[in-house]
Design a protein around this motif. Structure first.
Motif, PDB file in Angstrom:
ATOM      1  N   TYR A   1       8.494   0.158 -12.247  1.00 43.40           N
ATOM      2  CA  TYR A   1       8.031  -0.225 -10.927  1.00 43.40           C
ATOM      3  C   TYR A   1       9.095   0.088  -9.871  1.00 43.40           C
ATOM      4  O   TYR A   1      10.280  -0.102 -10.113  1.00 43.40           O
ATOM      5  CB  TYR A   1       7.708  -1.719 -10.895  1.00 43.40           C
ATOM      6  CG  TYR A   1       6.571  -2.107 -11.803  1.00 43.40           C
ATOM      7  CD1 TYR A   1       5.260  -1.828 -11.453  1.00 43.40           C
ATOM      8  CD2 TYR A   1       6.820  -2.755 -13.015  1.00 43.40           C
ATOM      9  CE1 TYR A   1       4.217  -2.186 -12.287  1.00 43.40           C
ATOM     10  CE2 TYR A   1       5.783  -3.113 -13.860  1.00 43.40           C
ATOM     11  CZ  TYR A   1       4.477  -2.834 -13.489  1.00 43.40           C
ATOM     12  OH  TYR A   1       3.452  -3.184 -14.318  1.00 43.40           O
ATOM     13  N   SER A   2       8.650   0.534  -8.706  1.00 42.83           N
ATOM     14  CA  SER A   2       9.598   0.854  -7.635  1.00 42.83           C
ATOM     15  C   SER A   2       9.901  -0.345  -6.760  1.00 42.83           C
ATOM     16  O   SER A   2      10.926  -0.395  -6.080  1.00 42.83           O
ATOM     17  CB  SER A   2       9.040   1.987  -6.767  1.00 42.83           C
ATOM     18  OG  SER A   2       7.849   1.560  -6.099  1.00 42.83           O
ATOM     19  N   ALA A 103       0.210   1.710  -0.582  1.00 43.40           N
ATOM     20  CA  ALA A 103      -0.496   2.773  -1.298  1.00 43.40           C
ATOM     21  C   ALA A 103      -0.350   2.595  -2.802  1.00 43.40           C
ATOM     22  O   ALA A 103       0.416   1.763  -3.284  1.00 43.40           O
ATOM     23  CB  ALA A 103       0.052   4.129  -0.879  1.00 43.40           C
ATOM     24  N   LEU A 104      -1.104   3.391  -3.542  1.00 45.58           N
ATOM     25  CA  LEU A 104      -0.901   3.473  -4.981  1.00 45.58           C
ATOM     26  C   LEU A 104       0.421   4.180  -5.263  1.00 45.58           C
ATOM     27  O   LEU A 104       1.023   4.780  -4.377  1.00 45.58           O
ATOM     28  CB  LEU A 104      -2.048   4.247  -5.635  1.00 45.58           C
ATOM     29  CG  LEU A 104      -3.439   3.608  -5.579  1.00 45.58           C
ATOM     30  CD1 LEU A 104      -4.466   4.553  -6.185  1.00 45.58           C
ATOM     31  CD2 LEU A 104      -3.455   2.269  -6.294  1.00 45.58           C
ATOM     32  N   SER A 105       0.870   4.117  -6.495  1.00 47.50           N
ATOM     33  CA  SER A 105       2.141   4.738  -6.860  1.00 47.50           C
ATOM     34  C   SER A 105       2.010   6.260  -6.913  1.00 47.50           C
ATOM     35  O   SER A 105       1.026   6.788  -7.433  1.00 47.50           O
ATOM     36  CB  SER A 105       2.608   4.226  -8.221  1.00 47.50           C
ATOM     37  OG  SER A 105       2.836   2.833  -8.187  1.00 47.50           O
ATOM     38  N   GLY A 106       2.998   6.944  -6.379  1.00 48.25           N
ATOM     39  CA  GLY A 106       3.055   8.398  -6.480  1.00 48.25           C
ATOM     40  C   GLY A 106       2.145   9.113  -5.499  1.00 48.25           C
ATOM     41  O   GLY A 106       1.226   8.533  -4.915  1.00 48.25           O
ATOM     42  N   LYS A 127       2.158   5.546   9.496  1.00 48.31           N
ATOM     43  CA  LYS A 127       3.463   6.098   9.176  1.00 48.31           C
ATOM     44  C   LYS A 127       3.788   5.736   7.738  1.00 48.31           C
ATOM     45  O   LYS A 127       3.319   4.735   7.215  1.00 48.31           O
ATOM     46  CB  LYS A 127       4.530   5.550  10.121  1.00 48.31           C
ATOM     47  CG  LYS A 127       4.287   5.870  11.595  1.00 48.31           C
ATOM     48  CD  LYS A 127       4.313   7.379  11.841  1.00 48.31           C
ATOM     49  CE  LYS A 127       4.146   7.685  13.330  1.00 48.31           C
ATOM     50  NZ  LYS A 127       4.137   9.165  13.577  1.00 48.31           N
ATOM     51  N   VAL A 128       4.614   6.548   7.087  1.00 47.40           N
ATOM     52  CA  VAL A 128       4.880   6.390   5.662  1.00 47.40           C
ATOM     53  C   VAL A 128       6.347   6.071   5.412  1.00 47.40           C
ATOM     54  O   VAL A 128       7.238   6.756   5.933  1.00 47.40           O
ATOM     55  CB  VAL A 128       4.491   7.660   4.881  1.00 47.40           C
ATOM     56  CG1 VAL A 128       4.849   7.519   3.402  1.00 47.40           C
ATOM     57  CG2 VAL A 128       3.002   7.957   5.047  1.00 47.40           C
ATOM     58  N   VAL A 129       6.579   5.035   4.601  1.00 44.85           N
ATOM     59  CA  VAL A 129       7.905   4.746   4.055  1.00 44.85           C
ATOM     60  C   VAL A 129       7.797   4.903   2.542  1.00 44.85           C
ATOM     61  O   VAL A 129       7.004   4.205   1.903  1.00 44.85           O
ATOM     62  CB  VAL A 129       8.383   3.325   4.413  1.00 44.85           C
ATOM     63  CG1 VAL A 129       9.723   3.031   3.715  1.00 44.85           C
ATOM     64  CG2 VAL A 129       8.518   3.166   5.916  1.00 44.85           C
ATOM     65  N   ALA A 130       8.557   5.825   1.972  1.00 46.36           N
ATOM     66  CA  ALA A 130       8.496   6.094   0.537  1.00 46.36           C
ATOM     67  C   ALA A 130       9.541   5.260  -0.195  1.00 46.36           C
ATOM     68  O   ALA A 130      10.708   5.215   0.214  1.00 46.36           O
ATOM     69  CB  ALA A 130       8.731   7.583   0.268  1.00 46.36           C
ATOM     70  N   VAL A 131       9.122   4.608  -1.274  1.00 47.47           N
ATOM     71  CA  VAL A 131      10.009   3.756  -2.068  1.00 47.47           C
ATOM     72  C   VAL A 131      10.183   4.387  -3.445  1.00 47.47           C
ATOM     73  O   VAL A 131       9.202   4.630  -4.154  1.00 47.47           O
ATOM     74  CB  VAL A 131       9.432   2.334  -2.211  1.00 47.47           C
ATOM     75  CG1 VAL A 131      10.384   1.452  -3.024  1.00 47.47           C
ATOM     76  CG2 VAL A 131       9.180   1.714  -0.835  1.00 47.47           C
ATOM     77  N   PHE A 132      11.436   4.620  -3.823  1.00 45.56           N
ATOM     78  CA  PHE A 132      11.756   5.211  -5.120  1.00 45.56           C
ATOM     79  C   PHE A 132      12.505   4.207  -5.976  1.00 45.56           C
ATOM     80  O   PHE A 132      13.402   3.513  -5.497  1.00 45.56           O
ATOM     81  CB  PHE A 132      12.620   6.471  -4.948  1.00 45.56           C
ATOM     82  CG  PHE A 132      11.918   7.601  -4.261  1.00 45.56           C
ATOM     83  CD1 PHE A 132      11.212   8.544  -4.998  1.00 45.56           C
ATOM     84  CD2 PHE A 132      11.947   7.723  -2.880  1.00 45.56           C
ATOM     85  CE1 PHE A 132      10.561   9.595  -4.371  1.00 45.56           C
ATOM     86  CE2 PHE A 132      11.295   8.765  -2.240  1.00 45.56           C
ATOM     87  CZ  PHE A 132      10.595   9.698  -2.987  1.00 45.56           C
ATOM     88  N   ALA A 133      12.131   4.132  -7.244  1.00 44.36           N
ATOM     89  CA  ALA A 133      12.847   3.271  -8.184  1.00 44.36           C
ATOM     90  C   ALA A 133      14.200   3.885  -8.511  1.00 44.36           C
ATOM     91  O   ALA A 133      14.353   5.114  -8.533  1.00 44.36           O
ATOM     92  CB  ALA A 133      12.031   3.078  -9.459  1.00 44.36           C
ATOM     93  N   HIS A 134      15.165   3.027  -8.765  1.00 47.60           N
ATOM     94  CA  HIS A 134      16.495   3.514  -9.133  1.00 47.60           C
ATOM     95  C   HIS A 134      16.480   4.143 -10.522  1.00 47.60           C
ATOM     96  O   HIS A 134      15.895   3.608 -11.468  1.00 47.60           O
ATOM     97  CB  HIS A 134      17.505   2.362  -9.125  1.00 47.60           C
ATOM     98  CG  HIS A 134      18.835   2.747  -9.717  1.00 47.60           C
ATOM     99  ND1 HIS A 134      19.789   3.431  -9.007  1.00 47.60           N
ATOM    100  CD2 HIS A 134      19.346   2.567 -10.970  1.00 47.60           C
ATOM    101  CE1 HIS A 134      20.834   3.657  -9.784  1.00 47.60           C
ATOM    102  NE2 HIS A 134      20.597   3.141 -10.972  1.00 47.60           N
ATOM    103  N   VAL A 194      16.433 -12.236  -9.313  1.00 42.60           N
ATOM    104  CA  VAL A 194      15.380 -13.209  -9.035  1.00 42.60           C
ATOM    105  C   VAL A 194      14.060 -12.509  -8.728  1.00 42.60           C
ATOM    106  O   VAL A 194      12.988 -12.902  -9.213  1.00 42.60           O
ATOM    107  CB  VAL A 194      15.783 -14.138  -7.871  1.00 42.60           C
ATOM    108  CG1 VAL A 194      14.626 -15.062  -7.494  1.00 42.60           C
ATOM    109  CG2 VAL A 194      17.005 -14.962  -8.257  1.00 42.60           C
ATOM    110  N   LEU A 195      14.120 -11.446  -7.930  1.00 43.92           N
ATOM    111  CA  LEU A 195      12.900 -10.721  -7.572  1.00 43.92           C
ATOM    112  C   LEU A 195      12.259 -10.054  -8.779  1.00 43.92           C
ATOM    113  O   LEU A 195      11.050  -9.802  -8.792  1.00 43.92           O
ATOM    114  CB  LEU A 195      13.209  -9.672  -6.503  1.00 43.92           C
ATOM    115  CG  LEU A 195      13.563 -10.204  -5.109  1.00 43.92           C
ATOM    116  CD1 LEU A 195      13.891  -9.048  -4.177  1.00 43.92           C
ATOM    117  CD2 LEU A 195      12.426 -11.037  -4.536  1.00 43.92           C
ATOM    118  N   ARG A 196      13.047  -9.765  -9.798  1.00 48.27           N
ATOM    119  CA  ARG A 196      12.532  -9.120 -10.996  1.00 48.27           C
ATOM    120  C   ARG A 196      12.181 -10.123 -12.092  1.00 48.27           C
ATOM    121  O   ARG A 196      11.874  -9.738 -13.213  1.00 48.27           O
ATOM    122  CB  ARG A 196      13.570  -8.125 -11.533  1.00 48.27           C
ATOM    123  CG  ARG A 196      13.747  -6.902 -10.641  1.00 48.27           C
ATOM    124  CD  ARG A 196      14.874  -6.009 -11.142  1.00 48.27           C
ATOM    125  NE  ARG A 196      14.929  -4.790 -10.351  1.00 48.27           N
ATOM    126  CZ  ARG A 196      14.323  -3.657 -10.672  1.00 48.27           C
ATOM    127  NH1 ARG A 196      13.615  -3.584 -11.772  1.00 48.27           N
ATOM    128  NH2 ARG A 196      14.427  -2.586  -9.896  1.00 48.27           N
TER     129      ARG A 196
END
Length: 284
Positions: A1-2, A103-106, A127-134, A194-196
């Motif tokens: 999960y991102s 949005a959905l993933s990917g 507008k789009v903000v892209a979130v990438f998992a580490h 905590v968030l995880r």
């Protein structure tokens, strides 16, 4: 999960703290849970609860990836879905300053429906903000692909869940890449245990399990999971490696149960529909 759901919610709550009216919508819901006689996306349900949104539940995720919807998409893009999203967005936007869309993933999520991320952004003028998992090696191809696909709609990128001690070196590694491709890179967010985490009660509900004892510990947070499938001699050293964990093991493995309980264990998840031994009951 991102972590895009958590970031979406954090943005919404941040806007609320600034005095803005905020609503949240997940145009295409894929993580479904039953709500009465209907289904709703779990992320949308949680976000609405957290934000105190009071509106028709059908607006939270106007398009749901039910089995019927998946079957319909086998014949090609499903007609009428764009109008459904726009109608829900119009109703949800009334009197609001900000709408957060998740949005959905990917980039390919929703493509079979005719609603990939790019199309949803165009449709809703978002507008789009892209979130990438580490990852140890960042998803460089993904970052370039998002930039190329979303173009001027992309306003920022975030890498989420990086161990704090790794952030400075990752920033240095990414700097020439970001500059070469002209990426709108916001930064790197640190991993938060905590968030995880999840409470024992939430874990039990997700597994449809039965609580045998220790009801007073249902609010304890589970940060990680370990499987107890080794010999009793190796179990104690194995379980000492991680704290605040849930241990998954057979209900008849009393030796594993006792070893796990000697370490920082939040709960035991017993499989096989087997009850613990009397010795374990006494320890529990």
């Amino acid at each position: 999960y991102s972590g895009k759901s958590a970031i979406s919610l954090a943005l919404a709550m941040g806007f609320q703290e600034k005095g803005l009216s905020v609503h949240y919508m997940k145009p295409i819901g894929a993580s479904l849970r039953r709500f009465g006689d209907e289904f709703i996306d779990e992320d949308a349900y949680f976000a609405w609860q957290a934000l105190g949104i009071e509106a028709d539940w059908e607006l939270a995720s106007p398009v749901l990836l039910t089995q019927e919807m998946i079957e319909a998409s086998l014949s090609g893009p499903v007609p009428g879905l764009e109008d459904k999203i726009l109608s829900a967005l119009a109703r949800l936007s009334e009197g609001q300053d900000v709408i957060i869309l998740e949005a959905l993933s990917g980039l390919t999520g929703g493509w079979a429906l005719g609603l990939p991320v790019k199309r949803v952004a165009e449709l809703t003028d978002a507008k789009v903000v892209a979130v990438f998992a580490h990852h140890l090696n960042p998803d460089l191809d993904g970052m370039v692909a998002v930039h190329s696909t979303c173009q001027e709609r992309l306003i920022g990128m975030v890498i989420n869940g990086t161990p704090p001690q790794m952030i400075p070196s990752l920033q240095e590694r990414l700097k020439p890449f970001v500059e070469f491709y002209g990426l709108p890179f916001y930064g790197i967010l640190a991993r938060d245990k905590v968030l995880r985490s999840i409470t024992v009660a939430e874990l039990c509900e997700a597994l449809n399990g039965e609580v045998l004892c220790g009801h007073e510990g249902l609010d304890e947070m589970v940060e990680t999971y370990m499987v107890g499938a080794m010999s009793s001699h190796a179990a104690l050293r194995h379980f000492q490696r991680k704290a605040n964990k849930a241990v998954i093991t057979g209900g008849d493995r009393g030796d594993i149960h006792l070893a796990a309980l000697e370490t920082s264990t939040r709960c035991l998840i017993l499989t096989g529909n087997l009850r613990p031994t009397c010795e374990c009951w006494a320890r529990l």
